[in-house]
Design an enzyme around this catalytic site. Structure first.
Site, PDB file in Angstrom:
ATOM      1  N   HIS A  12       1.566   2.274  -3.385  1.00  0.00           N
ATOM      2  CA  HIS A  12       0.833   3.273  -4.053  1.00  0.00           C
ATOM      3  C   HIS A  12       0.875   4.433  -3.733  1.00  0.00           C
ATOM      4  O   HIS A  12       0.839   5.549  -4.425  1.00  0.00           O
ATOM      5  CB  HIS A  12      -0.891   2.581  -3.700  1.00  0.00           C
ATOM      6  CG  HIS A  12      -0.952   1.367  -4.107  1.00  0.00           C
ATOM      7  ND1 HIS A  12      -1.010   1.314  -5.694  1.00  0.00           N
ATOM      8  CD2 HIS A  12      -1.605   0.312  -3.816  1.00  0.00           C
ATOM      9  CE1 HIS A  12      -1.412  -0.094  -5.981  1.00  0.00           C
ATOM     10  NE2 HIS A  12      -1.683  -0.593  -4.767  1.00  0.00           N
ATOM     11  N   GLU A  38       0.733  -1.209   0.011  1.00  0.00           N
ATOM     12  CA  GLU A  38      -0.186  -0.200   0.153  1.00  0.00           C
ATOM     13  C   GLU A  38       1.047   1.310  -0.063  1.00  0.00           C
ATOM     14  O   GLU A  38       0.241   2.261  -0.652  1.00  0.00           O
ATOM     15  CB  GLU A  38      -1.111   0.000   1.239  1.00  0.00           C
ATOM     16  CG  GLU A  38      -1.739  -1.100   1.133  1.00  0.00           C
ATOM     17  CD  GLU A  38      -2.765  -1.285   0.011  1.00  0.00           C
ATOM     18  OE1 GLU A  38      -3.010  -0.358  -0.776  1.00  0.00           O
ATOM     19  OE2 GLU A  38      -2.881  -2.437  -0.425  1.00  0.00           O
TER      20      GLU A  38
END
Length: 236
Positions: free
Chosen positions: A108, A105
């Site tokens: 991202h 994550e």
């Protein structure tokens, strides 16, 4: 002329079956792999949240907050709110699996910071995808009940295509995020030795779910094209 036998059965259902089997296989792989490495504590004893903070700061990102969200594997990065949300199974866990997911994550968030083009494209497609996913099948069904109105049916297929496009654009975004995560985990020493191999397996299994999802959507679109693509010409 293509023969369409009605709503009960036709040979194209095999495409739906293949897509469903792919999705179930990918889901079982990611769940089994996560469960395996969720039992392995990382040597540094970092929680998913701590690992995320460390990765973000190393990348020079200080405007992204890390928050807890309920559920299992509901982890995601919200670029509009600048929030990295980690699920209950990741946020406070010290497992290799949790650190791997948190790092993904963070990948991202790094993409967002670096203005990664595929991420921008995917973000722009979100409202189109949501609209297409919601409206496409009602449009197709209404078109069928209105005496095979091919205009409505084709609009429905076009809207469904937008959702498929979103799935395809998602693939490079997810693969790139995993690649960034693995590089950071290794270079920063957050995971060591065999832990990095475990992270690779966790992220590779997670990537399979996106591949399977895209494949299932493409097969569904192919089915729609086979069923309805030539009907208008045949009816003329």
């Amino acid at each position: 002329m293509y023969y369409y036998p009605g709503f009960y059965w036709d040979p194209t259902y095999i495409l739906i079956l293949i897509g469903a089997l792919l999705s179930m296989w990918a889901s079982s792989r990611v769940n089994a792999t996560f469960a395996k490495y969720d039992r392995v504590r990382n040597l540094r004893g970092l929680t998913g949240a701590q690992a995320a903070e460390a990765i973000l700061h190393q990348a020079g990102i200080y405007n992204v907050s890390v928050q807890r969200i309920s559920g299992k594997l509901t982890d995601h990065y919200d670029p509009s709110a600048k929030v990295l949300r980690l699920s209950d199974s990741v946020f406070g866990s010290t497992s290799v699996a949790a650190v791997s997911v948190a790092a993904h994550e963070c990948g991202h968030a790094i993409q967002d910071q670096k203005d990664y083009a595929p991420l921008r494209i995917r973000t722009a497609l979100v409202p189109v995808c949501n609209f297409g996913s919601t409206i496409s099948w009602p449009m197709i069904i209404i078109g069928i009940f209105l005496g095979w109105n091919m205009t409505l049916i084709r609009i429905g297929i076009l809207l469904f295509s937008a959702a498929v496009l979103f799935q395809i654009v998602t693939l490079p975004v997810e693969f790139n995020a995993s690649s960034r995560a693995l590089n950071i985990l290794s270079s920063a020493g957050l995971l060591q030795g065999e832990e990095n191999e475990g992270a690779q397996k966790v992220l590779r299994a997670a990537a399979l779910t996106y591949v399977a999802g895209a494949a299932a959507s493409i097969l569904q679109l192919l089915r729609l094209i086979v069923l309805f693509g030539g009907r208008g010409r045949d009816d003329d």
